[in-house]
Structures are given as C-alpha cells and as structure tokens.
Design a protein around this motif. Structure first.
Motif, PDB file in Angstrom:
ATOM      1  N   ALA A   1       6.897  15.730  17.754  1.00  0.00           N
ATOM      2  CA  ALA A   1       7.631  16.923  17.524  1.00  0.00           C
ATOM      3  C   ALA A   1       7.967  17.177  16.031  1.00  0.00           C
ATOM      4  O   ALA A   1       7.916  18.401  15.818  1.00  0.00           O
ATOM      5  CB  ALA A   1       9.107  16.534  18.161  1.00  0.00           C
ATOM      6  N   THR A   2       8.042  16.290  15.276  1.00  0.00           N
ATOM      7  CA  THR A   2       8.139  16.559  13.858  1.00  0.00           C
ATOM      8  C   THR A   2       7.057  17.243  13.160  1.00  0.00           C
ATOM      9  O   THR A   2       7.197  18.276  12.457  1.00  0.00           O
ATOM     10  CB  THR A   2       8.439  15.162  13.197  1.00  0.00           C
ATOM     11  N   LEU A   3       5.678  16.830  13.638  1.00  0.00           N
ATOM     12  CA  LEU A   3       4.415  17.480  13.354  1.00  0.00           C
ATOM     13  C   LEU A   3       4.492  18.809  13.878  1.00  0.00           C
ATOM     14  O   LEU A   3       4.021  19.741  13.055  1.00  0.00           O
ATOM     15  CB  LEU A   3       3.398  16.558  13.330  1.00  0.00           C
TER      16      LEU A   3
ATOM     17  N   ILE B   1       7.616  12.994   5.879  1.00  0.00           N
ATOM     18  CA  ILE B   1       7.179  12.409   6.975  1.00  0.00           C
ATOM     19  C   ILE B   1       5.926  11.558   6.403  1.00  0.00           C
ATOM     20  O   ILE B   1       4.992  11.895   5.768  1.00  0.00           O
ATOM     21  CB  ILE B   1       6.397  13.493   7.851  1.00  0.00           C
ATOM     22  N   ILE B   2       6.032  10.182   6.843  1.00  0.00           N
ATOM     23  CA  ILE B   2       5.303   9.191   6.211  1.00  0.00           C
ATOM     24  C   ILE B   2       4.247   9.184   7.446  1.00  0.00           C
ATOM     25  O   ILE B   2       4.610   8.539   8.504  1.00  0.00           O
ATOM     26  CB  ILE B   2       5.869   7.955   5.697  1.00  0.00           C
TER      27      ILE B   2
ATOM     28  N   GLY C   1      -0.861   9.853  -2.501  1.00  0.00           N
ATOM     29  CA  GLY C   1      -0.753   8.940  -3.920  1.00  0.00           C
ATOM     30  C   GLY C   1      -0.108   9.892  -4.757  1.00  0.00           C
ATOM     31  O   GLY C   1      -0.136  11.006  -4.511  1.00  0.00           O
ATOM     32  N   SER C   2       0.130   9.360  -5.906  1.00  0.00           N
ATOM     33  CA  SER C   2       0.783  10.194  -7.014  1.00  0.00           C
ATOM     34  C   SER C   2      -0.135  11.114  -7.684  1.00  0.00           C
ATOM     35  O   SER C   2       0.205  11.975  -8.382  1.00  0.00           O
ATOM     36  CB  SER C   2       1.494   9.149  -8.036  1.00  0.00           C
TER      37      SER C   2
ATOM     38  N   PRO D   1       0.826  -1.224   0.030  1.00  0.00           N
ATOM     39  CA  PRO D   1       0.076   0.002   0.160  1.00  0.00           C
ATOM     40  C   PRO D   1       0.967   1.299   0.007  1.00  0.00           C
ATOM     41  O   PRO D   1       1.730   1.403   0.552  1.00  0.00           O
ATOM     42  CB  PRO D   1      -0.990   0.017   1.137  1.00  0.00           C
ATOM     43  N   VAL D   2       0.321   2.067  -0.771  1.00  0.00           N
ATOM     44  CA  VAL D   2       1.232   3.676  -0.654  1.00  0.00           C
ATOM     45  C   VAL D   2       0.784   4.306   0.339  1.00  0.00           C
ATOM     46  O   VAL D   2      -0.480   4.391   0.804  1.00  0.00           O
ATOM     47  CB  VAL D   2       0.705   4.226  -2.054  1.00  0.00           C
ATOM     48  N   ARG D   3       1.585   5.020   1.216  1.00  0.00           N
ATOM     49  CA  ARG D   3       1.138   5.884   2.316  1.00  0.00           C
ATOM     50  C   ARG D   3       1.101   7.318   1.880  1.00  0.00           C
ATOM     51  O   ARG D   3       1.824   7.596   1.082  1.00  0.00           O
ATOM     52  CB  ARG D   3       2.380   5.612   3.388  1.00  0.00           C
ATOM     53  N   SER D   4       0.267   7.895   2.810  1.00  0.00           N
ATOM     54  CA  SER D   4       0.103   9.324   2.519  1.00  0.00           C
ATOM     55  C   SER D   4       1.176  10.024   3.449  1.00  0.00           C
ATOM     56  O   SER D   4       1.668   9.652   4.220  1.00  0.00           O
ATOM     57  CB  SER D   4      -1.339   9.757   2.978  1.00  0.00           C
ATOM     58  N   GLY D   5       1.594  11.096   3.158  1.00  0.00           N
ATOM     59  CA  GLY D   5       2.523  11.911   3.982  1.00  0.00           C
ATOM     60  C   GLY D   5       2.658  13.218   3.651  1.00  0.00           C
ATOM     61  O   GLY D   5       1.974  14.109   2.957  1.00  0.00           O
TER      62      GLY D   5
END
Length: 228
Positions: free
Chosen positions: A102-104, A29-30, A142-143, A10-14
């Motif tokens: 923290a990244t978000l 960021i995935i 997705g792309s 599956p493709v991840r959103s990010g």
C-alpha cells in the motif's frame, strides 16, 4: 555467535518523499532487498529530431541542428523489487505485506482527503480544478545517485499468501522517469536536485581515463582538416 565488525553494512536503495517547499523528508521507503539488476535508458533531446527523413533534406535549416541538444536527455529506470514477509520472522505481520504494498501504491494515488476536496469543489461549481499535486519523489541508489523521479509503472505480482489470504511475498516491476529541468519550474527543489545528479555524472566523466587514437588504428591526420 561470531561477529565481523569490519564488514560494512550494505547501503539500501529506496524512495524518499520530500516536501518541495521545505525540503524535509515526509516518508522514507527502504527497499527490503536491493534489486539485482537495473535497466536504464537515455534518449537525447536532439534539436534536429523533426528533420525530413526522406534522405533528400528539407532545406529548412535542420542540418544546422544536427549537433545541438534542446535539453537534458530523457532518462528512465526499470527494476524489480522483492518483498518477502517470511524473511522477517522477528517482525509481526498480521496483515502480511499489505502495508508495504500500500505504501508503494500510494506513490501513484492521491489521498482520499485530496479526492474529497476535489469532489467538494466540483460540487460547489468550481469551473477549473487544478490537478492534485503529489510530494516530490526521490529515488536513491547510494549517495552518488539521488534523483527526482516520477513513477511511470508499478506492476505487482503476488506469489504467496497466509491462511487469511494476506499476501506475504511479491515482486514489483517499477518504472521511473527522471525529472529534469525541462519537467520542473526554475527554482524548484527537484530541479536543483536534478542538476546535482547531472553534476555527479560530469564528475565521473571527468575522472574517466581518456583513450588514444592509436588504439583505434588512427592518427590525427585521419580526422584532421586534410582528411576532407
């Protein structure tokens, strides 16, 4: 162990942070889990929005603008993201999910270095200090959905903790505003990415199968010049 090589991964959103000058990714960021639902809203920028609402008309020519648009629709996205350290036992997490949170959070915060620089300029007596510029933020689903965005909402609900009170499970409500050519200067990389995003919508719309007036119980005479 049974494997199924034919099942696609599956493709991840990010979220991707991009250097707007060079176009190079600075951070990727995935999302750990793809959100189950997406809430999208589009508000058209109608040229006649300022028309008189009294019903009698203002006589200022606003009626001529009823079918005109001033620019791209204002598009917003909302979704809930989940982070769960207990789903990744093979990954060491001495700080729980502090790093992921923290990244978000740093997507809506300037760095200490930039804040110190602003403080230094203020202390030197600089009259006007420019607002701190953040990297170009892209949201990817997705792309076929890659768009420049600004985060407008980040609400965090921490729901489980380890023995050291590090959060280990949280849900995040994230709101995004898609940045359009109305928000970005001409030639900006984000503006070009928005145009690509809009062009993808146009391709999808062109591929949609058209309907027939008969399905609506109408024929051409019902909407043609003889109707009025």
């Amino acid at each position: 162990m049974t494997r199924y090589p034919d099942i696609p991964k599956p493709v991840r959103s990010g979220i991707v942070l991009v250097d707007p000058e060079r176009g190079t990714p600075q951070r990727i960021i995935i999302l750990q889990f793809n959100p189950d639902t997406l809430e999208r809203s589009l508000a058209p920028q109608s040229a006649g929005d300022q028309a008189d609402s009294g019903g009698g008309g203002s006589g200022s020519g606003d009626k001529n603008e009823a079918l005109r648009l001033k620019g791209p629709a204002q598009e917003t996205w909302k979704f809930t993201a989940e982070i769960d350290a207990t789903d990744q036992f093979e990954v060491a997490a001495p700080d729980g999910i502090h790093p992921q949170l923290a990244t978000l959070e740093m997507l809506v915060q300037p760095t200490t270095a930039k804040l110190r620089e602003a403080m230094r300029l203020s202390k030197k007596g600089t009259i006007e200090i420019s607002p701190i510029e953040m990297p170009l933020t892209l949201f990817t689903w997705g792309s076929k959905r890659v768009m420049p965005v600004r985060i407008t909402e980040l609400s965090i609900n921490e729901s489980a903790f380890d023995v050291n009170l590090n959060p280990i499970r949280a849900s995040l409500s994230i709101g995004l505003k898609v940045l359009t050519v109305s928000d970005l200067p001409a030639g900006h990389r984000g503006a070009e990415l928005y145009l690509a995003h809009l062009a993808q919508k146009e391709r999808f719309a062109a591929a949609a199968r058209g309907g027939a007036l008969g399905a609506l119980g109408l024929n051409s005479a019902d909407i043609g010049p003889g109707r009025v």
